[in-house]
Scaffold this motif. Structure first.
Motif, PDB file in Angstrom:
ATOM      1  N   ARG A  48      36.087  52.391  36.250  1.00 25.73           N
ATOM      2  CA  ARG A  48      34.751  52.074  36.713  1.00 25.73           C
ATOM      3  C   ARG A  48      34.799  51.658  38.170  1.00 25.73           C
ATOM      4  O   ARG A  48      35.747  51.016  38.610  1.00 25.73           O
ATOM      5  N   ARG A  49      33.788  52.063  38.918  1.00 28.37           N
ATOM      6  CA  ARG A  49      33.613  51.592  40.287  1.00 28.37           C
ATOM      7  C   ARG A  49      32.143  51.273  40.448  1.00 28.37           C
ATOM      8  O   ARG A  49      31.294  52.173  40.390  1.00 28.37           O
ATOM      9  N   ALA A  50      31.847  49.957  40.609  1.00 32.90           N
ATOM     10  CA  ALA A  50      30.452  49.513  40.626  1.00 32.90           C
ATOM     11  C   ALA A  50      29.771  50.001  39.355  1.00 32.90           C
ATOM     12  O   ALA A  50      30.270  49.770  38.263  1.00 32.90           O
ATOM     13  N   LYS A  51      28.655  50.719  39.481  1.00 30.44           N
ATOM     14  CA  LYS A  51      27.930  51.203  38.303  1.00 30.44           C
ATOM     15  C   LYS A  51      28.253  52.655  37.981  1.00 30.44           C
ATOM     16  O   LYS A  51      27.542  53.306  37.217  1.00 30.44           O
ATOM     17  N   TYR A  52      29.339  53.144  38.540  1.00 28.66           N
ATOM     18  CA  TYR A  52      29.770  54.513  38.292  1.00 28.66           C
ATOM     19  C   TYR A  52      30.906  54.529  37.271  1.00 28.66           C
ATOM     20  O   TYR A  52      31.841  53.726  37.348  1.00 28.66           O
ATOM     21  N   LEU A  53      30.835  55.452  36.331  1.00 27.85           N
ATOM     22  CA  LEU A  53      31.939  55.707  35.417  1.00 27.85           C
ATOM     23  C   LEU A  53      32.715  56.894  35.954  1.00 27.85           C
ATOM     24  O   LEU A  53      32.144  57.962  36.218  1.00 27.85           O
ATOM     25  N   LEU A  54      34.017  56.724  36.142  1.00 28.72           N
ATOM     26  CA  LEU A  54      34.869  57.765  36.708  1.00 28.72           C
ATOM     27  C   LEU A  54      35.800  58.298  35.624  1.00 28.72           C
ATOM     28  O   LEU A  54      36.537  57.533  34.991  1.00 28.72           O
ATOM     29  N   ILE A  55      35.775  59.599  35.421  1.00 30.55           N
ATOM     30  CA  ILE A  55      36.649  60.254  34.450  1.00 30.55           C
ATOM     31  C   ILE A  55      37.638  61.103  35.232  1.00 30.55           C
ATOM     32  O   ILE A  55      37.269  62.107  35.853  1.00 30.55           O
ATOM     33  N   ASP A  56      38.904  60.690  35.220  1.00 30.38           N
ATOM     34  CA  ASP A  56      39.940  61.375  35.993  1.00 30.38           C
ATOM     35  C   ASP A  56      40.437  62.602  35.241  1.00 30.38           C
ATOM     36  O   ASP A  56      40.814  62.517  34.066  1.00 30.38           O
ATOM     37  N   LEU A  57      40.467  63.739  35.952  1.00 37.73           N
ATOM     38  CA  LEU A  57      40.870  65.005  35.362  1.00 37.73           C
ATOM     39  C   LEU A  57      42.179  65.494  35.971  1.00 37.73           C
ATOM     40  O   LEU A  57      42.496  65.184  37.123  1.00 37.73           O
ATOM     41  N   ASP A  58      42.918  66.260  35.201  1.00 38.12           N
ATOM     42  CA  ASP A  58      44.071  66.953  35.763  1.00 38.12           C
ATOM     43  C   ASP A  58      43.614  67.827  36.923  1.00 38.12           C
ATOM     44  O   ASP A  58      42.522  68.398  36.897  1.00 38.12           O
ATOM     45  N   GLY A  59      44.450  67.910  37.928  1.00 37.91           N
ATOM     46  CA  GLY A  59      44.110  68.731  39.081  1.00 37.91           C
ATOM     47  C   GLY A  59      43.543  67.944  40.239  1.00 37.91           C
ATOM     48  O   GLY A  59      43.266  68.512  41.301  1.00 37.91           O
ATOM     49  N   GLY A  60      43.323  66.637  40.036  1.00 34.68           N
ATOM     50  CA  GLY A  60      42.909  65.788  41.156  1.00 34.68           C
ATOM     51  C   GLY A  60      41.423  65.602  41.331  1.00 34.68           C
ATOM     52  O   GLY A  60      40.987  65.022  42.341  1.00 34.68           O
ATOM     53  N   ASP A  61      40.615  66.056  40.387  1.00 35.75           N
ATOM     54  CA  ASP A  61      39.180  65.851  40.479  1.00 35.75           C
ATOM     55  C   ASP A  61      38.733  64.691  39.600  1.00 35.75           C
ATOM     56  O   ASP A  61      39.434  64.284  38.670  1.00 35.75           O
ATOM     57  N   VAL A  62      37.542  64.159  39.910  1.00 38.93           N
ATOM     58  CA  VAL A  62      36.956  63.058  39.160  1.00 38.93           C
ATOM     59  C   VAL A  62      35.543  63.452  38.749  1.00 38.93           C
ATOM     60  O   VAL A  62      34.726  63.819  39.608  1.00 38.93           O
ATOM     61  N   LEU A  63      35.253  63.372  37.462  1.00 44.54           N
ATOM     62  CA  LEU A  63      33.905  63.576  36.945  1.00 44.54           C
ATOM     63  C   LEU A  63      33.220  62.213  36.945  1.00 44.54           C
ATOM     64  O   LEU A  63      33.743  61.254  36.379  1.00 44.54           O
ATOM     65  N   ILE A  64      32.062  62.129  37.579  1.00 46.30           N
ATOM     66  CA  ILE A  64      31.424  60.841  37.861  1.00 46.30           C
ATOM     67  C   ILE A  64      30.028  60.796  37.233  1.00 46.30           C
ATOM     68  O   ILE A  64      29.247  61.746  37.378  1.00 46.30           O
ATOM     69  N   PHE A  65      29.736  59.680  36.565  1.00 47.51           N
ATOM     70  CA  PHE A  65      28.421  59.463  35.992  1.00 47.51           C
ATOM     71  C   PHE A  65      27.841  58.153  36.520  1.00 47.51           C
ATOM     72  O   PHE A  65      28.549  57.150  36.620  1.00 47.51           O
ATOM     73  N   HIS A  66      26.557  58.180  36.825  1.00 45.30           N
ATOM     74  CA  HIS A  66      25.774  56.963  37.060  1.00 45.30           C
ATOM     75  C   HIS A  66      24.588  57.056  36.120  1.00 45.30           C
ATOM     76  O   HIS A  66      23.850  58.052  36.130  1.00 45.30           O
ATOM     77  N   LEU A  67      24.380  56.037  35.292  1.00 36.46           N
ATOM     78  CA  LEU A  67      23.374  56.122  34.244  1.00 36.46           C
ATOM     79  C   LEU A  67      21.957  55.863  34.735  1.00 36.46           C
ATOM     80  O   LEU A  67      20.999  56.059  33.977  1.00 36.46           O
ATOM     81  N   GLY A  68      21.789  55.420  35.977  1.00 34.16           N
ATOM     82  CA  GLY A  68      20.458  55.158  36.470  1.00 34.16           C
ATOM     83  C   GLY A  68      19.772  54.084  35.651  1.00 34.16           C
ATOM     84  O   GLY A  68      20.377  53.091  35.249  1.00 34.16           O
TER      85      GLY A  68
END
Length: 266
Positions: A48-68
């Motif tokens: 988590r970073r602030a109100k963002y949920l970070l999902i770390d993926l293979d390959g160096g990318d991050v899938l990011i959600f903010h629920l608003g």
């Protein structure tokens, strides 16, 4: 909270497919980019970073959600039909789907490079994490140098410290015995230490109990949080203080309701 409830359903699994039903969220979603950078990628971590949920993926990318204001992330059987306002979903393994619902569409779904995340405009301005090793009374005192505003506004400023919303700010200030209108320039080091300890304690209790049920909070299975049963001041205007002999009062600061006890908060 949500991160902890999602972890056992996601970590170690592979994103098999991405379904996008609506792209006009707070920022437009690129369905093609999500599919290209997520499909076939294994999930190796959640953070988590602030109100963002970070999902770390293979390959160096991050899938990011903010629920608003109204977003929810849940995991359920893949065969379950899409619910109303389910704008995106991700096939997790062969039997589960991670579903993002957001009736008001103020949430965000982003894909970013992990290596460049700290320079991204969504993250570059963010302050320290309250449950991280850098956060303590000394840090708060240093951050307050040169400031003159009320401590509650200071505590909720994401450029100073992230993740302290209105409810938790009220609860932490009450636990530390600090009046929400007290100017940051008039807080001694000992009180900064008490406040930092109170912030950590309130957040850890919230994590343990599942968050708050306010603002449509739900965990990965859709179950509500329960921290509201332990709230000492928030939403208790006119009721007896649980620490002293006074009654809880409500004022408005920065357009937000503030609850405090004038008898034990100075």
């Amino acid at each position: 909270m949500l991160k902890g409830s999602l972890r056992p359903h996601l970590v170690g699994r592979t994103i098999e497919d991405v379904r996008v039903r609506r792209t006009d969220l707070r920022e437009r979603v690129s369905a093609a980019q999500l599919r290209r950078r997520c499909q076939g990628r294994r999930i190796h971590g959640l953070r988590r970073r602030a109100k963002y949920l970070l999902i770390d993926l293979d390959g160096g990318d991050v899938l990011i959600f903010h629920l608003g204001m109204s977003g929810r992330l849940t995991v359920g059987p893949s065969e379950t039909a899409a619910e109303p306002h389910e704008h995106l979903s991700f096939g997790i393994g062969r039997r589960s789907r991670l579903r993002f619902r957001d009736p008001r569409r103020f949430g965000l779904v982003l894909i970013r490079s992990a290596a460049r995340l700290h320079r991204d405009r969504h993250f570059a301005h963010l302050g320290v994490e309250p449950l991280g090793p850098s956060f303590d009374g000394d840090w708060l005192r240093r951050a307050a140098i040169g400031r003159r505003g009320p401590v509650k506004s200071f505590l909720m400023d994401a450029r100073v410290v992230v993740g302290i919303g209105n409810i938790y700010a009220c609860e932490a200030l009450h636990r530390a015995g600090i009046h929400p209108r007290r100017a940051v320039s008039r807080i001694a080091l000992g009180r900064w230490h008490r406040l930092a300890d109170a912030v950590v304690a309130v957040l850890e209790e919230a994590i343990h109990q599942g968050g708050t049920t306010l603002n449509d909070f739900a965990d990965a299975t859709g179950s509500p949080g329960y921290f509201q049963i332990a709230l000492s001041v928030y939403g208790r205007d006119g009721r007896p203080c649980r620490r002293g002999d006074g009654s809880v009062r409500r004022i408005v600061q920065g357009g937000r309701s503030t609850y405090y006890c004038p008898g034990c908060q100075r």
